[in-house]
Design a protein around this motif. Structure first.
Motif, short mmCIF file in Angstrom:
data_model
loop_
_atom_site.label_atom_id
_atom_site.label_comp_id
_atom_site.label_asym_id
_atom_site.label_seq_id
_atom_site.Cartn_x
_atom_site.Cartn_y
_atom_site.Cartn_z
N VAL A 8 0.85 -1.18 0.00
CA VAL A 8 0.00 0.00 0.00
C VAL A 8 0.90 1.25 0.00
CG1 VAL A 8 -2.01 -1.03 1.11
CG2 VAL A 8 -0.17 -0.17 2.54
N PRO A 9 0.45 2.30 -0.70
CA PRO A 9 -0.75 2.35 -1.53
C PRO A 9 -0.53 1.72 -2.91
CG PRO A 9 0.38 4.46 -1.58
CD PRO A 9 1.15 3.59 -0.62
N THR A 10 -1.58 1.09 -3.42
CA THR A 10 -1.61 0.57 -4.79
C THR A 10 -2.88 1.08 -5.45
OG1 THR A 10 -0.34 -1.45 -4.39
CG2 THR A 10 -1.90 -1.50 -6.19
N ALA A 11 -2.77 1.53 -6.69
CA ALA A 11 -3.94 2.03 -7.42
C ALA A 11 -3.97 1.43 -8.82
CB ALA A 11 -3.92 3.55 -7.50
N VAL A 12 -5.17 1.20 -9.32
CA VAL A 12 -5.36 0.80 -10.71
C VAL A 12 -6.34 1.75 -11.36
CG1 VAL A 12 -4.78 -1.64 -10.46
CG2 VAL A 12 -7.11 -0.90 -10.01
N VAL A 13 -6.04 2.14 -12.59
CA VAL A 13 -6.92 3.01 -13.38
C VAL A 13 -7.73 2.12 -14.30
CG1 VAL A 13 -7.04 4.93 -14.99
CG2 VAL A 13 -5.22 4.86 -13.27
N LEU A 14 -9.05 2.20 -14.20
CA LEU A 14 -9.95 1.36 -14.98
C LEU A 14 -10.67 2.17 -16.05
CD1 LEU A 14 -11.68 -0.63 -12.07
CD2 LEU A 14 -9.66 -1.28 -13.36
N GLU A 15 -10.81 1.57 -17.21
CA GLU A 15 -11.64 2.12 -18.29
C GLU A 15 -12.64 1.05 -18.68
OE1 GLU A 15 -11.91 5.04 -19.50
OE2 GLU A 15 -10.19 6.00 -18.52
N ASN A 16 -13.91 1.26 -18.31
CA ASN A 16 -14.97 0.28 -18.56
C ASN A 16 -14.58 -1.12 -18.07
OD1 ASN A 16 -16.75 2.15 -19.82
ND2 ASN A 16 -15.56 1.99 -21.71
N GLY A 17 -14.00 -1.16 -16.89
CA GLY A 17 -13.69 -2.43 -16.23
C GLY A 17 -12.38 -3.07 -16.64
N VAL A 18 -11.60 -2.41 -17.49
CA VAL A 18 -10.30 -2.95 -17.90
C VAL A 18 -9.19 -2.14 -17.24
CG1 VAL A 18 -8.76 -3.43 -19.84
CG2 VAL A 18 -11.22 -3.73 -20.11
N ILE A 19 -8.22 -2.83 -16.66
CA ILE A 19 -7.10 -2.15 -15.98
C ILE A 19 -6.15 -1.57 -17.03
CG2 ILE A 19 -5.14 -2.46 -14.42
CD1 ILE A 19 -6.67 -4.81 -13.17
N LYS A 20 -6.03 -0.26 -17.05
CA LYS A 20 -5.18 0.42 -18.02
C LYS A 20 -3.83 0.82 -17.43
CE LYS A 20 -8.06 0.30 -21.45
NZ LYS A 20 -7.73 -0.52 -22.64
N GLU A 21 -3.81 1.14 -16.13
CA GLU A 21 -2.56 1.51 -15.47
C GLU A 21 -2.56 0.93 -14.06
OE1 GLU A 21 -1.07 5.61 -15.77
OE2 GLU A 21 -2.83 6.03 -17.02
N LYS A 22 -1.35 0.74 -13.54
CA LYS A 22 -1.21 0.29 -12.16
C LYS A 22 -0.09 1.09 -11.51
CE LYS A 22 -0.22 -3.84 -9.38
NZ LYS A 22 0.03 -5.31 -9.41
N TRP A 23 -0.38 1.66 -10.35
CA TRP A 23 0.61 2.42 -9.60
C TRP A 23 0.84 1.75 -8.26
CZ3 TRP A 23 -3.01 7.26 -9.96
CH2 TRP A 23 -3.18 7.62 -11.32
N VAL A 24 2.07 1.60 -7.89
CA VAL A 24 2.41 1.02 -6.59
C VAL A 24 3.39 1.95 -5.88
CG1 VAL A 24 3.33 -0.96 -5.34
CG2 VAL A 24 2.12 -1.31 -7.49
N GLY A 25 2.95 2.51 -4.76
CA GLY A 25 3.84 3.34 -3.95
C GLY A 25 3.94 4.78 -4.40
N THR A 26 3.98 5.03 -5.71
CA THR A 26 4.10 6.39 -6.23
C THR A 26 3.11 6.62 -7.36
OG1 THR A 26 5.80 5.75 -7.83
CG2 THR A 26 6.56 6.53 -5.68
#
Length: 317
Positions: free
Chosen positions: A268-286
């Motif tokens: 943590v923190p981890t984030a994913v950017v979704l476009e219509n339910g598909v993961i387009k980006e993933k951020w971990v820590g920064t």
């Protein structure tokens, strides 16, 4: 016959040590976070202590399987298991940790179950010690044990360094991968994120870096031209409510089970950017600096009194 059963006992306990050691090698940051939460080791020593323990655990498992110096390795294993049991009882009863950290997220077990398993391992080792034979350890067994210590420690350290340099692990065991379809069961049906633009963020109330992300996430969720934000935590519902209230969060917070949380987010923190339910980006820590700069440039349009403020300094990211 008893001797053969004793060998099986050593093999079983040794295999457990090797498996849990490998789990820590693949995702050492989870174990490092667990050690840090105990608050027993100085900050500058946490990484070193964690890596030494990972290497020792793996090597001890190999030594038990190969029966290297059985008197010493069995006694050492019993002492370690007993000490870890006391540590688990203390840390979970005081609220410093939620589990023993032994299995590094491989298994979802309660503290009581962990203590029972440790007691079982100790009994197996005692049985093996009683019915052991005094066979001499040969050179190749020593060498293999030493190699396992060096290799496991080096691989765990390499995983950490690779992650620091590349922003992702070399072995990513989580379910969140770019271009993968988001699964509705991951949020246990609490919120539907399959439509439109969303940012799903895995947070922890105890995480300092998560707190730095919150001011940006609040602003992102506020702006209609940016994705909606959904926060995910693995604490209890009351703690999640207090967390949202303490930081005046304007986006939804979803509580999921710890085992599922660990399956999805390696840190943590981890984030994913979704476009219509598909993961387009993933951020971990920064967060990407380009994304932060875009948010900062648009923050001038936020009306006064909204309570949403973004500092111009982003060195903490």
């Amino acid at each position: 016959m008893s001797y053969e059963i004793g060998k099986i006992c050593l093999f079983l306990v040794g295999s457990i040590f090797v498996i849990t050691g490998i789990a820590k090698v693949l995702e050492p940051w989870k174990f490092i976070t667990h050690i840090a939460s105990l608050d027993l080791v100085k900050l500058q020593w946490i990484k070193s202590v964690s890596l030494i323990f990972i290497a020792l655990e793996t090597a001890l498992g190999i030594a038990l399987i190969l029966q290297v110096l059985p008197d010493l390795t069995i006694l050492g294993s019993v002492i370690i298991l007993f000490g870890l049991s006391l540590l688990t009882y203390w840390s979970t009863s005081t609220g410093k940790t939620k589990d023993c950290g032994c299995y590094n997220g491989l298994l979802e077990i309660s503290p009581n179950t962990s203590l029972l398993l440790n007691a079982l391992y100790i009994l197996l080792l005692i049985f093996a010690w009683v019915y052991r034979t005094h066979e001499n350890t040969v050179l190749w067994q020593y060498i293999l044990t030493i190699i396992s210590f060096i290799v496991s420690g080096a691989l765990a350290s390499g995983q950490i360094e690779y992650y620091i340099i590349n922003g992702r692990p070399y072995f990513d065991l989580t379910s969140l991968k770019v271009n993968r379809q988001w699964q509705s069961q991951w949020l246990e049906g609490a919120i539907d994120v399959s439509q439109g633009s969303k940012i799903v963020v895995f947070l922890s109330p105890e995480c300092p870096q998560c707190k730095n992300w919150l001011k940006i996430l609040r602003l992102v969720h506020y702006r209609a031209d940016l994705p909606e934000v959904v926060g995910v935590v693995n604490c209890n519902v009351e703690a999640a409510k207090d967390y949202a209230k303490s930081y005046n969060l304007n986006f939804s917070i979803v509580v999921i089970k710890p085992f599922l949380f660990n399956k999805l987010a390696m840190a943590v923190p981890t984030a994913v950017v979704l476009e219509n339910g598909v993961i387009k980006e993933k951020w971990v820590g920064t967060m990407p600096q380009k994304f932060v700069a875009e948010i900062a440039s648009g923050s001038r349009s936020i009306p006064k009194g909204s309570g949403l403020v973004l500092t111009a300094h982003t060195n903490y990211l």
